[in-house]
Design a protein around this motif. Sequence first.
Motif, PDB file in Angstrom:
ATOM      1  N   UNK A  32     -14.019  -6.774 110.978  1.00  0.00           N
ATOM      2  CA  UNK A  32     -14.346  -7.376 112.266  1.00  0.00           C
ATOM      3  C   UNK A  32     -13.090  -7.580 113.101  1.00  0.00           C
ATOM      4  N   UNK A  33     -12.036  -8.055 112.469  1.00  0.00           N
ATOM      5  CA  UNK A  33     -10.778  -8.277 113.171  1.00  0.00           C
ATOM      6  C   UNK A  33     -10.239  -6.972 113.754  1.00  0.00           C
ATOM      7  N   UNK A  34     -10.292  -5.924 112.953  1.00  0.00           N
ATOM      8  CA  UNK A  34      -9.799  -4.616 113.393  1.00  0.00           C
ATOM      9  C   UNK A  34     -10.623  -4.096 114.565  1.00  0.00           C
ATOM     10  N   UNK A  35     -11.926  -4.102 114.420  1.00  0.00           N
ATOM     11  CA  UNK A  35     -12.793  -3.511 115.439  1.00  0.00           C
ATOM     12  C   UNK A  35     -12.849  -4.357 116.709  1.00  0.00           C
ATOM     13  N   UNK A  36     -12.959  -5.669 116.558  1.00  0.00           N
ATOM     14  CA  UNK A  36     -12.996  -6.531 117.736  1.00  0.00           C
ATOM     15  C   UNK A  36     -11.647  -6.548 118.438  1.00  0.00           C
ATOM     16  N   UNK A  37     -10.573  -6.531 117.662  1.00  0.00           N
ATOM     17  CA  UNK A  37      -9.235  -6.490 118.240  1.00  0.00           C
ATOM     18  C   UNK A  37      -9.031  -5.255 119.097  1.00  0.00           C
ATOM     19  N   UNK A  48      -5.515 -12.342 120.601  1.00  0.00           N
ATOM     20  CA  UNK A  48      -5.341 -12.399 119.145  1.00  0.00           C
ATOM     21  C   UNK A  48      -5.593 -13.805 118.617  1.00  0.00           C
ATOM     22  N   UNK A  49      -5.119 -14.818 119.355  1.00  0.00           N
ATOM     23  CA  UNK A  49      -5.301 -16.206 118.936  1.00  0.00           C
ATOM     24  C   UNK A  49      -6.787 -16.561 118.931  1.00  0.00           C
ATOM     25  N   UNK A  50      -7.477 -16.223 120.002  1.00  0.00           N
ATOM     26  CA  UNK A  50      -8.909 -16.528 120.087  1.00  0.00           C
ATOM     27  C   UNK A  50      -9.690 -15.780 119.016  1.00  0.00           C
ATOM     28  N   UNK A  51      -9.367 -14.533 118.828  1.00  0.00           N
ATOM     29  CA  UNK A  51     -10.041 -13.734 117.811  1.00  0.00           C
ATOM     30  C   UNK A  51      -9.786 -14.316 116.423  1.00  0.00           C
ATOM     31  N   UNK A  52      -8.560 -14.710 116.147  1.00  0.00           N
ATOM     32  CA  UNK A  52      -8.226 -15.313 114.859  1.00  0.00           C
ATOM     33  C   UNK A  52      -9.017 -16.587 114.605  1.00  0.00           C
ATOM     34  N   UNK A  53      -9.173 -17.392 115.637  1.00  0.00           N
ATOM     35  CA  UNK A  53      -9.930 -18.642 115.494  1.00  0.00           C
ATOM     36  C   UNK A  53     -11.395 -18.363 115.177  1.00  0.00           C
ATOM     37  N   UNK A  54     -11.976 -17.438 115.898  1.00  0.00           N
ATOM     38  CA  UNK A  54     -13.386 -17.103 115.676  1.00  0.00           C
ATOM     39  C   UNK A  54     -13.583 -16.521 114.286  1.00  0.00           C
ATOM     40  N   UNK A  55     -12.716 -15.621 113.885  1.00  0.00           N
ATOM     41  CA  UNK A  55     -12.864 -14.991 112.579  1.00  0.00           C
ATOM     42  C   UNK A  55     -12.617 -15.969 111.436  1.00  0.00           C
ATOM     43  N   UNK A  56     -11.766 -16.943 111.649  1.00  0.00           N
ATOM     44  CA  UNK A  56     -11.563 -17.981 110.641  1.00  0.00           C
ATOM     45  C   UNK A  56     -12.860 -18.771 110.443  1.00  0.00           C
ATOM     46  N   UNK A  57     -13.537 -19.080 111.533  1.00  0.00           N
ATOM     47  CA  UNK A  57     -14.814 -19.779 111.455  1.00  0.00           C
ATOM     48  C   UNK A  57     -15.867 -18.907 110.772  1.00  0.00           C
ATOM     49  N   UNK A 114     -11.280  -3.741 120.745  1.00  0.00           N
ATOM     50  CA  UNK A 114     -12.099  -3.854 121.954  1.00  0.00           C
ATOM     51  C   UNK A 114     -11.609  -4.959 122.895  1.00  0.00           C
ATOM     52  N   UNK A 115     -11.092  -6.056 122.339  1.00  0.00           N
ATOM     53  CA  UNK A 115     -10.654  -7.197 123.137  1.00  0.00           C
ATOM     54  C   UNK A 115      -9.295  -6.936 123.764  1.00  0.00           C
ATOM     55  N   UNK A 116      -8.471  -6.236 123.062  1.00  0.00           N
ATOM     56  CA  UNK A 116      -7.128  -5.971 123.555  1.00  0.00           C
ATOM     57  C   UNK A 116      -6.103  -6.700 122.725  1.00  0.00           C
ATOM     58  N   UNK A 117      -4.893  -6.250 122.812  1.00  0.00           N
ATOM     59  CA  UNK A 117      -3.823  -6.779 121.965  1.00  0.00           C
ATOM     60  C   UNK A 117      -2.915  -7.706 122.767  1.00  0.00           C
ATOM     61  N   UNK A 118      -3.470  -8.837 123.196  1.00  0.00           N
ATOM     62  CA  UNK A 118      -2.670  -9.837 123.898  1.00  0.00           C
ATOM     63  C   UNK A 118      -2.516 -11.053 122.994  1.00  0.00           C
ATOM     64  N   UNK A 119      -1.463 -11.832 123.167  1.00  0.00           N
ATOM     65  CA  UNK A 119      -1.307 -13.030 122.329  1.00  0.00           C
ATOM     66  C   UNK A 119      -2.509 -13.977 122.432  1.00  0.00           C
ATOM     67  N   UNK A 120      -3.014 -14.178 123.628  1.00  0.00           N
ATOM     68  CA  UNK A 120      -4.168 -15.073 123.808  1.00  0.00           C
ATOM     69  C   UNK A 120      -5.406 -14.496 123.129  1.00  0.00           C
TER      70      UNK A 120
END
Length: 96
Positions: free
Chosen positions: A63-68, A78-87, A70-76
Motif C-alpha cells: 500500500x505504501x509503495x502504490x499509494x506513494x 510521505x508524512x500523511x501517508x505514513x500516518x494513515x498506513x500506521x493506523x 500516486x500521491x507523490x514524493x513530497x515530505x508532507x
Amino acid sequence: MAMLTDEKSRTDLMNRLKRAEGQLRGIQRMLDEGQSTQDIASQMSAVRKALDSTYVRMTVCFMEQELGARVGDTPRGRKQLGEVLEEVQGLLGKIR
C-alpha cells in the motif's frame, strides 16, 4: 498486481519468512521427538501469528509503495501517508 520494489521491505519480509520456516522445522522436530501436543500447539500458534504478521506487513508495504507513487514524493505527502498506513497496520493487526 505489482510486486514490491523496495529492497528493504523485501528483505524484511524474507527474514520474517525464514524465521517462520525455522519455527516450522522446530515443530517437525518436536513431533519426531514425541513432545507434548500442548507444546506443539503452542509453537503452531506462534508460527501462525508470525505468518499473519508478515502478511499484514507485506500488505502495508505494498500500500505504501502504490499509494506513494500516486500521491507523490513530497515530505508532507510521505508524512500523511505514513500516518494513515500506521493506523491501517494497527487495525489489521487487531484481526489476528
